[in-house]
Design an enzyme around this catalytic site. Sequence first.
Site, PDB file in Angstrom:
ATOM      1  N   LEU A 336      34.918  30.102  41.273  1.00  0.00           N
ATOM      2  CA  LEU A 336      34.185  30.470  42.487  1.00  0.00           C
ATOM      3  C   LEU A 336      32.677  30.492  42.239  1.00  0.00           C
ATOM      4  O   LEU A 336      32.226  30.838  41.154  1.00  0.00           O
ATOM      5  CB  LEU A 336      34.589  31.887  42.929  1.00  0.00           C
ATOM      6  CG  LEU A 336      35.921  32.100  43.629  1.00  0.00           C
ATOM      7  CD1 LEU A 336      36.340  33.556  43.446  1.00  0.00           C
ATOM      8  CD2 LEU A 336      35.798  31.769  45.106  1.00  0.00           C
ATOM      9  N   CYS A 337      31.919  30.119  43.266  1.00  0.00           N
ATOM     10  CA  CYS A 337      30.482  30.414  43.293  1.00  0.00           C
ATOM     11  C   CYS A 337      30.167  30.855  44.722  1.00  0.00           C
ATOM     12  O   CYS A 337      30.979  31.523  45.354  1.00  0.00           O
ATOM     13  CB  CYS A 337      29.638  29.235  42.829  1.00  0.00           C
ATOM     14  SG  CYS A 337      29.714  27.791  43.889  1.00  0.00           S
ATOM     15  N   ARG A 338      29.013  30.476  45.246  1.00  0.00           N
ATOM     16  CA  ARG A 338      28.673  30.930  46.597  1.00  0.00           C
ATOM     17  C   ARG A 338      29.324  30.052  47.654  1.00  0.00           C
ATOM     18  O   ARG A 338      30.004  30.545  48.547  1.00  0.00           O
ATOM     19  CB  ARG A 338      27.150  30.943  46.775  1.00  0.00           C
ATOM     20  CG  ARG A 338      26.690  31.523  48.105  1.00  0.00           C
ATOM     21  CD  ARG A 338      25.254  31.995  48.033  1.00  0.00           C
ATOM     22  NE  ARG A 338      24.339  30.901  47.779  1.00  0.00           N
ATOM     23  CZ  ARG A 338      23.440  30.449  48.646  1.00  0.00           C
ATOM     24  NH1 ARG A 338      23.363  30.986  49.841  1.00  0.00           N
ATOM     25  NH2 ARG A 338      22.636  29.466  48.331  1.00  0.00           N
ATOM     26  N   GLY A 340      30.565  26.666  46.577  1.00  0.00           N
ATOM     27  CA  GLY A 340      31.408  25.671  45.925  1.00  0.00           C
ATOM     28  C   GLY A 340      30.693  24.627  45.108  1.00  0.00           C
ATOM     29  O   GLY A 340      31.355  23.772  44.507  1.00  0.00           O
ATOM     30  N   MET A 364      32.540  31.817  47.822  1.00  0.00           N
ATOM     31  CA  MET A 364      32.680  33.182  48.323  1.00  0.00           C
ATOM     32  C   MET A 364      32.480  33.272  49.828  1.00  0.00           C
ATOM     33  O   MET A 364      33.031  34.168  50.475  1.00  0.00           O
ATOM     34  CB  MET A 364      31.699  34.104  47.602  1.00  0.00           C
ATOM     35  CG  MET A 364      32.054  34.380  46.145  1.00  0.00           C
ATOM     36  SD  MET A 364      33.683  35.184  45.953  1.00  0.00           S
ATOM     37  CE  MET A 364      33.436  36.732  46.824  1.00  0.00           C
TER      38      MET A 364
END
Length: 385
Positions: A336-338, A340, A364
């Site tokens: 996961l990041c903010r 993708g 996220m």
Amino acid sequence: MTAQIPVRWTDPEQQELEERVEAAELAWLTMDVDVRTLRVEIDNFALIHHQLLGPLYARLDELDALLAEAAAVRSGDPEDLRRAREARQRVEDLPDLDALFDSVREQSEQEQAPPPPAAPARVRPGRDAQRIYRELVRRAHPDLSTDPEEQRRRAAFLARVNEAYAYGDTGALEALASEWSTAPEAAPAADSPDRLGWLRRRLEWLTGRIGELAAEQVRLERSAMGELLALAPQDPDGLLTELAEQLLAKAAAQQAELERLVGDNGGADPDPQEDQTMFAQIPTIAAAAVPADAALLDVREQDEWDAGHVEGALHIPIGEVVARIGELPDEKLFVLCRVGGRSAQVVQYLVQNGRDAVNVDGGMYAWDGAGRPMVSGNGQDAFVL
């Protein structure tokens, strides 16, 4: 026969010393004013330089780190990985000067001290301020007197002069000029038997002070800010504007290069790290479909993690993934990041190195949009930063 008035005898040595002391005092005062002026200009230049260009330098360092990390994730080359780690370390090692200034200001407020004056609007005080300042220093310098009490009075007055000059306050300097009145010089009279010895000591002192001022001038000129200021000594404010334009152009070029490396997300998100179109071929899963017991890896930065994250996820910022790869569990990883983009880079790297990893599509933002739970690092309501 007209009586002739006898010519007063003058000691040739004393006459020569009088002339040399007078010339040395003129040279000393001129150099002292020049060095004081240079110090004020460098101090002002450094302060405005930090306020105007500091954020741009910080942005360039961050872009350097992002470019190095993107290149390292793509290639997996050990040398690229080393450069990425070093670039990220440089960003993390930079002192937070604004936080330092804030802490000093808070401490001053706690001690009920008056707040520091505002930063000067310009590097160099105007011509009128320079003229009045030079004249005041020549008239009021403490070392023009040998009387201790008079020296203290002059030093206190000159401190007010220096403060007004640092901020280019011509009105305050004019008020100080009208306030100043000189006191009788405490040096021995010209016909005093002590005059010759005083002249010798005075000349020795002046020679030493001139040497000290020359060394101070060289030190100031060779400092980082002094050398930068020397590029445009007649227009330091214009130099700062030019430097800002150059840094903005460099930042734009680096931003374009970073976008080229990670692709264009069609304007959905302004952060160049958060792009995923170039990673269409890597394993991807919708946020809503991630199993409840999945092993999650969050590769965002600390402030993003603190704002809101999935409870139980492993947090390793993207710049540390390579160095901390041994901390990853052997099972399938959902990254996961903010939105993708960064997670896609990490998944690509992991897959290239034989690991089972899947990118969480939309990051996220998609996780939050799917109504899946999050927690914050400070106990407050969680949100996606």
